[in-house]
Design a protein around this motif. Structure first.
Motif, PDB file in Angstrom:
ATOM      1  N   ALA A  11      64.802  53.721  34.586  1.00  0.00           N
ATOM      2  CA  ALA A  11      64.593  52.274  34.600  1.00  0.00           C
ATOM      3  C   ALA A  11      65.234  51.655  35.841  1.00  0.00           C
ATOM      4  CB  ALA A  11      65.164  51.643  33.338  1.00  0.00           C
ATOM      5  N   VAL A  12      66.426  52.140  36.200  1.00  0.00           N
ATOM      6  CA  VAL A  12      67.118  51.641  37.391  1.00  0.00           C
ATOM      7  C   VAL A  12      66.258  51.894  38.630  1.00  0.00           C
ATOM      8  CG1 VAL A  12      69.126  51.973  38.894  1.00  0.00           C
ATOM      9  CG2 VAL A  12      69.433  51.853  36.422  1.00  0.00           C
ATOM     10  N   SER A  13      65.661  53.068  38.694  1.00  0.00           N
ATOM     11  CA  SER A  13      64.794  53.415  39.819  1.00  0.00           C
ATOM     12  C   SER A  13      63.649  52.406  39.960  1.00  0.00           C
ATOM     13  CB  SER A  13      64.243  54.831  39.635  1.00  0.00           C
ATOM     14  OG  SER A  13      63.367  55.153  40.662  1.00  0.00           O
ATOM     15  N   GLY A  14      63.052  52.051  38.832  1.00  0.00           N
ATOM     16  CA  GLY A  14      61.975  51.056  38.847  1.00  0.00           C
ATOM     17  C   GLY A  14      62.456  49.698  39.328  1.00  0.00           C
ATOM     18  N   ASN A  21      71.108  56.999  45.687  1.00  0.00           N
ATOM     19  CA  ASN A  21      72.234  57.926  45.850  1.00  0.00           C
ATOM     20  C   ASN A  21      73.574  57.213  45.721  1.00  0.00           C
ATOM     21  OD1 ASN A  21      70.690  60.224  46.106  1.00  0.00           O
ATOM     22  ND2 ASN A  21      70.564  60.082  48.336  1.00  0.00           N
ATOM     23  N   MET A  22      73.637  55.962  46.155  1.00  0.00           N
ATOM     24  CA  MET A  22      74.880  55.192  46.008  1.00  0.00           C
ATOM     25  C   MET A  22      75.061  54.684  44.576  1.00  0.00           C
ATOM     26  SD  MET A  22      75.597  53.026  49.471  1.00  0.00           S
ATOM     27  CE  MET A  22      77.106  52.360  48.795  1.00  0.00           C
ATOM     28  N   ILE A  59      72.078  47.243  47.559  1.00  0.00           N
ATOM     29  CA  ILE A  59      71.052  46.956  48.573  1.00  0.00           C
ATOM     30  C   ILE A  59      71.693  46.234  49.754  1.00  0.00           C
ATOM     31  CG2 ILE A  59      69.000  45.544  49.051  1.00  0.00           C
ATOM     32  CD1 ILE A  59      67.975  46.347  46.257  1.00  0.00           C
ATOM     33  N   THR A  60      72.586  45.289  49.470  1.00  0.00           N
ATOM     34  CA  THR A  60      73.283  44.563  50.529  1.00  0.00           C
ATOM     35  C   THR A  60      74.171  45.513  51.337  1.00  0.00           C
ATOM     36  OG1 THR A  60      73.288  42.568  49.172  1.00  0.00           O
ATOM     37  CG2 THR A  60      74.827  42.625  50.998  1.00  0.00           C
ATOM     38  N   GLN A  61      74.923  46.377  50.641  1.00  0.00           N
ATOM     39  CA  GLN A  61      75.828  47.317  51.314  1.00  0.00           C
ATOM     40  C   GLN A  61      75.079  48.281  52.232  1.00  0.00           C
ATOM     41  OE1 GLN A  61      77.902  49.354  48.177  1.00  0.00           O
ATOM     42  NE2 GLN A  61      79.479  47.775  47.981  1.00  0.00           N
ATOM     43  N   THR A  62      73.932  48.752  51.783  1.00  0.00           N
ATOM     44  CA  THR A  62      73.191  49.752  52.559  1.00  0.00           C
ATOM     45  C   THR A  62      72.276  49.127  53.601  1.00  0.00           C
ATOM     46  OG1 THR A  62      71.404  49.805  50.919  1.00  0.00           O
ATOM     47  CG2 THR A  62      73.166  51.440  50.678  1.00  0.00           C
TER      48      THR A  62
END
Length: 153
Positions: free
Chosen positions: A142-145, A128-129, A112-115
């Protein structure tokens, strides 16, 4: 001249041979199913599947087994559920070590910080990253959530 086979594919092929020698029918059938899935993609797309592609296949196969397992358990079919459990265990042997919740959270925060993502609209970019980093190591649903929750705050 064909490209060099993926290390994971070679490991699976060696396991097929070992299962044949050991006359381990369940293991042999499961490993041959994995090899058939790999071969199907190689023939359809005319490419040699790399380790990342194999992990995608294995992740899909694990998900299918888990779905079938829950359906068989709900239907009271313990005989079929046992087969799914055995196949899931064999397929899981070739998956990378699952990431801990803390490692997943750290990867999400870093991405999130990088993008520079700041809202749920940016979720696709973050996912996507993350996908190549977490494929096979974490449940992407689960990651998506977790990503959505982090971007909603």
């Amino acid at each position: 001249m064909p490209a060099e086979a993926s290390p994971l594919k070679l490991i699976i092929q060696d396991n097929v041979k070992a299962a044949m020698r050991a006359k381990d029918r369940v293991r042999l059938v499961t490993l041959r199913t994995i090899m058939a899935e790999i071969k199907q993609i190689e023939v359809d797309k005319r490419v040699d599947v790399n380790d990342e592609g194999i992990l995608t296949i294995l992740t899909k196969m694990c998900k299918q087994r888990r779905d079938s397992l829950s359906q068989f358990e709900n239907a009271g079919r313990t005989d079929l559920a046992q087969i799914e459990i055995a196949e899931l265990a064999i397929i899981s042997e070739f998956m990378p070590t699952p990431m801990t919740d803390n490692e997943i959270s750290a990867a999400i925060a870093e991405t999130i910080t990088q993008t520079g993502a700041s809202s749920p609209k940016d979720m696709g970019v973050v996912m996507n990253m993350l996908r190549p980093k977490l494929q096979g190591k974490a449940d992407m649903g689960a990651v998506s959530g977790l990503v959505k929750a982090a971007l909603t705050v």
